[in-house]
Design a protein around this motif. Structure first.
Motif, PDB file in Angstrom:
ATOM      1  N   PRO A  45       0.804  -1.228   0.000  1.00 46.44           N
ATOM      2  CA  PRO A  45       0.000   0.000   0.000  1.00 46.44           C
ATOM      3  C   PRO A  45       0.836   1.277   0.000  1.00 46.44           C
ATOM      4  O   PRO A  45       0.442   2.278  -0.597  1.00 46.44           O
ATOM      5  CB  PRO A  45      -0.834  -0.095   1.284  1.00 46.44           C
ATOM      6  CG  PRO A  45      -0.706  -1.486   1.763  1.00 46.44           C
ATOM      7  CD  PRO A  45       0.496  -2.097   1.128  1.00 46.44           C
ATOM      8  N   ARG A  46       1.985   1.264   0.656  1.00 42.13           N
ATOM      9  CA  ARG A  46       2.821   2.470   0.694  1.00 42.13           C
ATOM     10  C   ARG A  46       3.432   2.765  -0.672  1.00 42.13           C
ATOM     11  O   ARG A  46       3.425   3.910  -1.126  1.00 42.13           O
ATOM     12  CB  ARG A  46       3.903   2.324   1.759  1.00 42.13           C
ATOM     13  CG  ARG A  46       3.302   2.271   3.180  1.00 42.13           C
ATOM     14  CD  ARG A  46       4.316   1.887   4.197  1.00 42.13           C
ATOM     15  NE  ARG A  46       4.787   0.538   3.843  1.00 42.13           N
ATOM     16  CZ  ARG A  46       5.840  -0.047   4.361  1.00 42.13           C
ATOM     17  NH1 ARG A  46       6.570   0.569   5.258  1.00 42.13           N
ATOM     18  NH2 ARG A  46       6.183  -1.267   4.002  1.00 42.13           N
ATOM     19  N   ARG A  47       3.935   1.719  -1.336  1.00 42.08           N
ATOM     20  CA  ARG A  47       4.498   1.932  -2.678  1.00 42.08           C
ATOM     21  C   ARG A  47       3.394   2.341  -3.657  1.00 42.08           C
ATOM     22  O   ARG A  47       3.601   3.216  -4.499  1.00 42.08           O
ATOM     23  CB  ARG A  47       5.223   0.674  -3.162  1.00 42.08           C
ATOM     24  CG  ARG A  47       6.540   0.444  -2.447  1.00 42.08           C
ATOM     25  CD  ARG A  47       7.354  -0.637  -3.113  1.00 42.08           C
ATOM     26  NE  ARG A  47       6.756  -1.941  -3.034  1.00 42.08           N
ATOM     27  CZ  ARG A  47       7.032  -2.858  -2.101  1.00 42.08           C
ATOM     28  NH1 ARG A  47       7.921  -2.595  -1.159  1.00 42.08           N
ATOM     29  NH2 ARG A  47       6.445  -4.029  -2.117  1.00 42.08           N
ATOM     30  N   LEU A  48       2.232   1.719  -3.520  1.00 44.38           N
ATOM     31  CA  LEU A  48       1.124   2.078  -4.397  1.00 44.38           C
ATOM     32  C   LEU A  48       0.706   3.534  -4.174  1.00 44.38           C
ATOM     33  O   LEU A  48       0.432   4.260  -5.136  1.00 44.38           O
ATOM     34  CB  LEU A  48      -0.063   1.134  -4.181  1.00 44.38           C
ATOM     35  CG  LEU A  48      -1.268   1.363  -5.086  1.00 44.38           C
ATOM     36  CD1 LEU A  48      -0.890   1.309  -6.560  1.00 44.38           C
ATOM     37  CD2 LEU A  48      -2.346   0.338  -4.776  1.00 44.38           C
ATOM     38  N   ALA A  49       0.692   3.979  -2.925  1.00 44.44           N
ATOM     39  CA  ALA A  49       0.352   5.378  -2.632  1.00 44.44           C
ATOM     40  C   ALA A  49       1.349   6.322  -3.307  1.00 44.44           C
ATOM     41  O   ALA A  49       0.953   7.346  -3.888  1.00 44.44           O
ATOM     42  CB  ALA A  49       0.331   5.616  -1.128  1.00 44.44           C
ATOM     43  N   LEU A  50       2.619   5.991  -3.267  1.00 46.94           N
ATOM     44  CA  LEU A  50       3.632   6.825  -3.922  1.00 46.94           C
ATOM     45  C   LEU A  50       3.406   6.859  -5.430  1.00 46.94           C
ATOM     46  O   LEU A  50       3.492   7.924  -6.053  1.00 46.94           O
ATOM     47  CB  LEU A  50       5.040   6.311  -3.611  1.00 46.94           C
ATOM     48  CG  LEU A  50       5.456   6.351  -2.137  1.00 46.94           C
ATOM     49  CD1 LEU A  50       6.839   5.735  -1.961  1.00 46.94           C
ATOM     50  CD2 LEU A  50       5.400   7.766  -1.589  1.00 46.94           C
ATOM     51  N   ASP A  64       8.554  15.859  -0.455  1.00 49.46           N
ATOM     52  CA  ASP A  64       7.155  16.139  -0.778  1.00 49.46           C
ATOM     53  C   ASP A  64       6.315  14.867  -0.747  1.00 49.46           C
ATOM     54  O   ASP A  64       5.173  14.874  -0.275  1.00 49.46           O
ATOM     55  CB  ASP A  64       7.041  16.807  -2.145  1.00 49.46           C
ATOM     56  CG  ASP A  64       7.675  18.192  -2.162  1.00 49.46           C
ATOM     57  OD1 ASP A  64       7.866  18.779  -1.074  1.00 49.46           O
ATOM     58  OD2 ASP A  64       7.993  18.678  -3.262  1.00 49.46           O
ATOM     59  N   LEU A  65       6.882  13.778  -1.238  1.00 52.21           N
ATOM     60  CA  LEU A  65       6.181  12.494  -1.186  1.00 52.21           C
ATOM     61  C   LEU A  65       5.974  12.042   0.259  1.00 52.21           C
ATOM     62  O   LEU A  65       4.944  11.461   0.591  1.00 52.21           O
ATOM     63  CB  LEU A  65       6.949  11.427  -1.964  1.00 52.21           C
ATOM     64  CG  LEU A  65       6.813  11.498  -3.478  1.00 52.21           C
ATOM     65  CD1 LEU A  65       7.873  10.631  -4.148  1.00 52.21           C
ATOM     66  CD2 LEU A  65       5.427  11.069  -3.909  1.00 52.21           C
ATOM     67  N   ALA A  66       6.957  12.317   1.116  1.00 49.11           N
ATOM     68  CA  ALA A  66       6.842  11.949   2.525  1.00 49.11           C
ATOM     69  C   ALA A  66       5.669  12.681   3.171  1.00 49.11           C
ATOM     70  O   ALA A  66       4.855  12.080   3.880  1.00 49.11           O
ATOM     71  CB  ALA A  66       8.147  12.247   3.259  1.00 49.11           C
ATOM     72  N   VAL A  67       5.560  13.977   2.912  1.00 46.95           N
ATOM     73  CA  VAL A  67       4.459  14.758   3.485  1.00 46.95           C
ATOM     74  C   VAL A  67       3.125  14.265   2.928  1.00 46.95           C
ATOM     75  O   VAL A  67       2.162  14.045   3.671  1.00 46.95           O
ATOM     76  CB  VAL A  67       4.654  16.264   3.200  1.00 46.95           C
ATOM     77  CG1 VAL A  67       3.416  17.054   3.609  1.00 46.95           C
ATOM     78  CG2 VAL A  67       5.892  16.783   3.924  1.00 46.95           C
ATOM     79  N   ALA A  68       3.069  14.069   1.624  1.00 48.90           N
ATOM     80  CA  ALA A  68       1.812  13.662   0.984  1.00 48.90           C
ATOM     81  C   ALA A  68       1.346  12.291   1.450  1.00 48.90           C
ATOM     82  O   ALA A  68       0.152  12.068   1.652  1.00 48.90           O
ATOM     83  CB  ALA A  68       1.981  13.670  -0.531  1.00 48.90           C
ATOM     84  N   SER A  69       2.287  11.369   1.636  1.00 48.47           N
ATOM     85  CA  SER A  69       1.929   9.984   1.965  1.00 48.47           C
ATOM     86  C   SER A  69       1.856   9.707   3.457  1.00 48.47           C
ATOM     87  O   SER A  69       1.329   8.673   3.864  1.00 48.47           O
ATOM     88  CB  SER A  69       2.936   9.024   1.332  1.00 48.47           C
ATOM     89  OG  SER A  69       4.209   9.189   1.940  1.00 48.47           O
TER      90      SER A  69
END
Length: 118
Positions: A45-50, A64-69
């Motif tokens: 799920p984490r890779r898919l979210a990215l 930015d990906l860290a904040v978004a995810s």
């Protein structure tokens, strides 16, 4: 049953002609294995979210990906490392910033389908 491998040719079948078609549909075992590895990367799920963020928004930096995810930067970097090694994403450096984007067209199309009803 001309497409059935010799080691399975003596096994009983119900619809022999369909078995040949099924063998052809499965194709190369190594290609199936490679696709299974790609799907395993998408199964997290984490890779898919990215991938969803990258595909729907465009190139983004790790922070930015860290904040978004909601993930920490190290986890995002590790996930991107796996996706980059598989050829699914690529990074583009601009000065000290690396922005990642989805480069695998087929995976991108699969990600596009997430959340959409057919």
């Amino acid at each position: 049953m001309h497409r059935v491998p010799a080691e399975r040719a003596d096994h009983p079948t119900i619809d022999g002609h369909r078995v040949c078609d099924a063998v052809a549909a499965i194709g190369d075992v190594e290609e199936v294995r490679a696709w299974a590895e790609r799907f395993s990367l998408l199964a997290d799920p984490r890779r898919l979210a990215l991938l969803l963020a990258l595909r729907r928004v465009g190139p983004l930096a790790v922070s930015d990906l860290a904040v978004a995810s909601g993930m920490n930067g190290a986890a995002v970097s590790q996930a991107l490392r796996l996706l980059r090694a598989a050829g699914i994403v690529a990074g583009e450096k601009a000065g000290r910033v690396v922005r990642y984007r989805v480069v695998d067209g087929v995976v991108g199309e699969l990600v596009d389908r997430v959340g959409k009803v057919s």
